[in-house]
Design an enzyme around this catalytic site. Structure first.
Site, short mmCIF file in Angstrom:
data_model
loop_
_atom_site.label_atom_id
_atom_site.label_comp_id
_atom_site.label_asym_id
_atom_site.label_seq_id
_atom_site.Cartn_x
_atom_site.Cartn_y
_atom_site.Cartn_z
CG PHE A 139 -55.66 -27.02 -8.15
CD1 PHE A 139 -53.86 -27.57 -8.19
CD2 PHE A 139 -55.10 -25.59 -7.48
CE1 PHE A 139 -52.90 -27.03 -7.74
CE2 PHE A 139 -53.59 -25.20 -6.48
CZ PHE A 139 -53.10 -26.25 -6.69
CB ILE B 130 -56.34 -22.27 -2.43
CG1 ILE B 130 -54.69 -23.15 -3.14
CG2 ILE B 130 -54.99 -22.10 -1.51
CD1 ILE B 130 -53.95 -23.96 -2.79
CD GLN C 223 -58.65 -18.01 -3.05
OE1 GLN C 223 -59.30 -17.09 -3.08
NE2 GLN C 223 -59.96 -19.21 -3.17
N GLY C 224 -53.97 -16.28 -2.90
CA GLY C 224 -53.28 -14.84 -3.20
C GLY C 224 -51.74 -14.94 -2.16
N GLY D 262 -49.13 -16.99 -2.61
CA GLY D 262 -48.83 -18.28 -3.34
C GLY D 262 -48.30 -19.47 -3.35
N GLY E 114 -51.14 -21.48 -3.89
CA GLY E 114 -51.12 -22.33 -4.93
C GLY E 114 -50.25 -22.55 -5.96
CB ALA E 115 -47.40 -19.83 -7.11
CD GLU F 60 -62.28 -32.11 -15.47
OE1 GLU F 60 -61.68 -33.53 -14.51
OE2 GLU F 60 -63.86 -32.25 -15.92
N1 ACO Z 1 -47.77 -12.62 -1.90
C1 ACO Z 1 -48.70 -12.02 -2.20
N2 ACO Z 1 -49.38 -12.79 -3.21
C2 ACO Z 1 -48.34 -13.41 -4.18
C3 ACO Z 1 -47.21 -14.25 -3.48
C4 ACO Z 1 -46.99 -13.09 -2.39
N3 ACO Z 1 -45.52 -14.53 -1.52
N4 ACO Z 1 -47.62 -15.27 -4.22
C5 ACO Z 1 -47.88 -15.27 -5.40
N5 ACO Z 1 -48.63 -13.58 -5.57
C6 ACO Z 1 -50.31 -13.61 -5.67
C7 ACO Z 1 -49.06 -14.49 -7.31
O1 ACO Z 1 -48.69 -13.28 -8.26
C8 ACO Z 1 -51.01 -14.06 -8.42
O2 ACO Z 1 -50.72 -12.62 -8.55
P1 ACO Z 1 -52.28 -12.76 -9.29
O3 ACO Z 1 -53.61 -12.77 -9.50
O4 ACO Z 1 -52.53 -10.83 -9.84
O5 ACO Z 1 -51.96 -13.24 -11.08
C9 ACO Z 1 -51.49 -14.55 -7.09
O6 ACO Z 1 -51.84 -13.88 -5.77
C10 ACO Z 1 -52.37 -15.82 -7.21
O7 ACO Z 1 -50.60 -16.75 -6.84
P2 ACO Z 1 -51.26 -17.70 -5.87
O8 ACO Z 1 -51.45 -16.74 -4.94
O9 ACO Z 1 -49.76 -18.43 -6.19
O10 ACO Z 1 -52.47 -18.35 -6.34
P3 ACO Z 1 -54.10 -18.94 -4.70
O11 ACO Z 1 -52.75 -19.52 -3.58
O12 ACO Z 1 -54.57 -18.23 -4.92
O13 ACO Z 1 -54.72 -19.70 -6.00
C11 ACO Z 1 -56.06 -20.64 -7.49
C12 ACO Z 1 -54.86 -20.01 -6.96
C13 ACO Z 1 -56.23 -22.11 -7.21
C14 ACO Z 1 -56.75 -20.20 -8.39
C15 ACO Z 1 -57.08 -20.32 -6.10
O14 ACO Z 1 -57.33 -18.92 -5.97
C16 ACO Z 1 -58.52 -21.39 -5.92
O15 ACO Z 1 -58.36 -22.32 -5.01
N6 ACO Z 1 -59.65 -20.40 -5.58
C17 ACO Z 1 -60.97 -21.36 -6.23
C18 ACO Z 1 -61.01 -22.15 -6.68
C19 ACO Z 1 -60.30 -22.24 -8.34
O16 ACO Z 1 -60.64 -21.22 -9.19
N7 ACO Z 1 -59.38 -23.55 -8.34
C20 ACO Z 1 -59.46 -23.93 -10.37
C21 ACO Z 1 -60.19 -24.01 -10.90
S1 ACO Z 1 -59.57 -24.63 -12.37
C22 ACO Z 1 -59.49 -26.77 -12.13
O17 ACO Z 1 -59.68 -26.78 -10.26
C23 ACO Z 1 -58.12 -27.75 -12.87
#
Ligand code: ACO
Length: 376
Positions: free
Chosen positions: A263, A265, A270-271, A273, A275-276, A298
């Site tokens: 998974f 992004i 990133q950050g 929303g 990913g959510a 996984e």
């Molecule tokens: N505006 C600002 N921040 C927000 C918003 C928004 N609208 N919506 C959510 N956020 C915050 C969330 O609260 C969260 O905050 P936190 O870090 O304090 O908990 C943070 O942003 C992250 O949430 P999202 O934005 O939805 O997540 P993101 O798009 O960054 O995806 C992920 C998260 C998948 C881990 C991404 O960072 C990524 O791909 N990382 C690299 C690869 C990775 O680690 N993948 C997962 C490995 S495990 C596997 O593959 C099964």
């Protein structure tokens, strides 16, 4: 001969690699976003160091829509081989991770990008369109046995060792029946308003792969005459894998556990929303798919665990049966003697767990988080 100062000729591989999403523009290409890998030890070695160059830049360009990669390696000086000391053979290393077409001439690559049809669409089928902050996002879904899906995965797989700790490549040479077990979801931003005439509006943001495990369910629950008065234990069906093909049987017809394997992004997105939203879209798909009895992940990392917990809990909180769960306050925790009574009704919990297709361990965590949140 003077000793070689290794530091003078070494580059940090994460700094040296520049990944860009680009778009064709009049007379060339324009980068939309540029970022570095989070890690590269599985590509360049544990030290994440590249020997033999000064001013090294490894430009990995991706056409933002179809993710066609083009690699350009530039440097100001290259070390002249002395005995067994020679510069890292970058092409030989990167050939293991990128399709051959990535190694052509820059001019040819840029020309090839301008020739992509403006009505190009991501592979697979459009599963969901959503709007947020005035922008349009699309999730496309396809089977890995589909050659167009395979081609895109082949182009982007190098991002797995760069961003997912311990992430592994999918073996694309596997037979078709094996590839059919993989579903790939692609997340795109569709920037129709900004797209220049003749240029695709799609910008790739991330992707996820999901693998189907056959889910074994005994036809009759086990009974034991001596225990007949006792409640049957709650079923925990094992994952039973077996070799296909079996004539007339397709994985897509069998009850399964669908496991999110990779998974990602991309860093510029990133950050925010995304990913959510992407996770919830994938979850919605499997919740509605009758063959999937359980949705698992996984080896999730901490960031993914957080994302999963928050979003699973938000989903469960929409269900009155879940929000009515209460702790049995008559439980006494003993260090010795018989196990205490369950703090929540196990049958109710298991019924909810199956309804939401969440694996037992994850569901227990969520119930615990929810119950703790009720403590004033
Ligand atoms: N505006 C600002 N921040 C927000 C918003 C928004 N609208 N919506 C959510 N956020 C915050 C969330 O609260 C969260 O905050 P936190 O870090 O304090 O908990 C943070 O942003 C992250 O949430 P999202 O934005 O939805 O997540 P993101 O798009 O960054 O995806 C992920 C998260 C998948 C881990 C991404 O960072 C990524 O791909 N990382 C690299 C690869 C990775 O680690 N993948 C997962 C490995 S495990 C596997 O593959 C099964």
């Amino acid at each position: 001969m003077a000793a070689v100062d290794v530091a003078d000729w070494s580059a940090d591989s994460n700094d040296a690699v520049h990944i860009s999403l680009i778009k064709p523009v009049e007379g060339g290409v324009k980068p939309l976003h540029t970022f570095h890998p989070k890690m590269s030890y599985s590509i360049f070695g544990d030290e994440e160091s590249i020997f033999g160059y000064q001013g090294l830049k490894i430009n990995l360009k991706y056409n933002a829509s179809d993710m066609r990669p083009g690699l350009q390696i530039t440097y100001s000086k290259k070390f002249k081989t002395v005995g067994e000391t020679s510069p890292t053979d970058l092409k030989a290393i990167l050939e293991n991770y990128l399709p051959k077409t990535a190694f052509g001439k820059t001019k040819d690559y840029e020309t090839s990008i301008t020739q992509i049809a403006p009505d190009w669409k991501p592979p697979g089928e459009l599963y969901r369109t959503s709007e947020s902050g005035g922008q349009t996002f699309e999730v496309w879904k396809g089977c890995l046995a589909d050659l167009a899906v395979q081609q895109l995965v082949k182009r982007i797989q190098i991002l797995v060792p760069m961003f997912i700790e311990g992430g592994t490549f999918i073996e694309l040479k596997d037979p078709e029946w094996s590839l059919e077990r993989w579903t790939v979801f692609f997340l795109y931003n569709k920037r129709s308003a900004e797209a220049a005439p003749g240029v695709s509006p799609y910008v790739f943001m991330g992707y996820a792969t999901v693998y189907r495990y056959f889910y074994y369910q005994p036809l009759t629950p086990p009974t034991s005459p001596s225990n007949s008065s006792k409640k049957a234990p709650i079923e925990r069906p094992a994952t039973l894998d077996f070799q296909l093909p079996i004539s007339g049987v397709s994985f897509s017809d069998l009850p399964c556990r669908s496991r999110i394997s990779q998974f990602l992004i991309l860093p510029p997105f990133q950050g925010g929303g995304h990913g959510a939203r992407f996770y919830n879209t994938i979850f919605d798909f499997y919740l509605a798919e009758p063959q999937t009895l359980e949705i698992t992940v996984e080896d999730p990392n901490e960031a993914f665990d957080d994302l999963r917990d928050l979003n699973d809990l938000a989903r469960l909180r929409t269900d009155p049966e879940f929000t009515n769960l209460r702790m049995n306050t008559n439980v006494t925790v003993r260090s010795k003697g018989p196990a205490p009574k369950d703090i929540v009704d196990p049958e109710q919990v298991d019924k909810l767990r199956k309804k939401f297709k969440i694996a037992p361990r994850q569901f227990s965590r969520l119930v615990e988080m929810y119950l703790l949140s009720l403590i004033p």
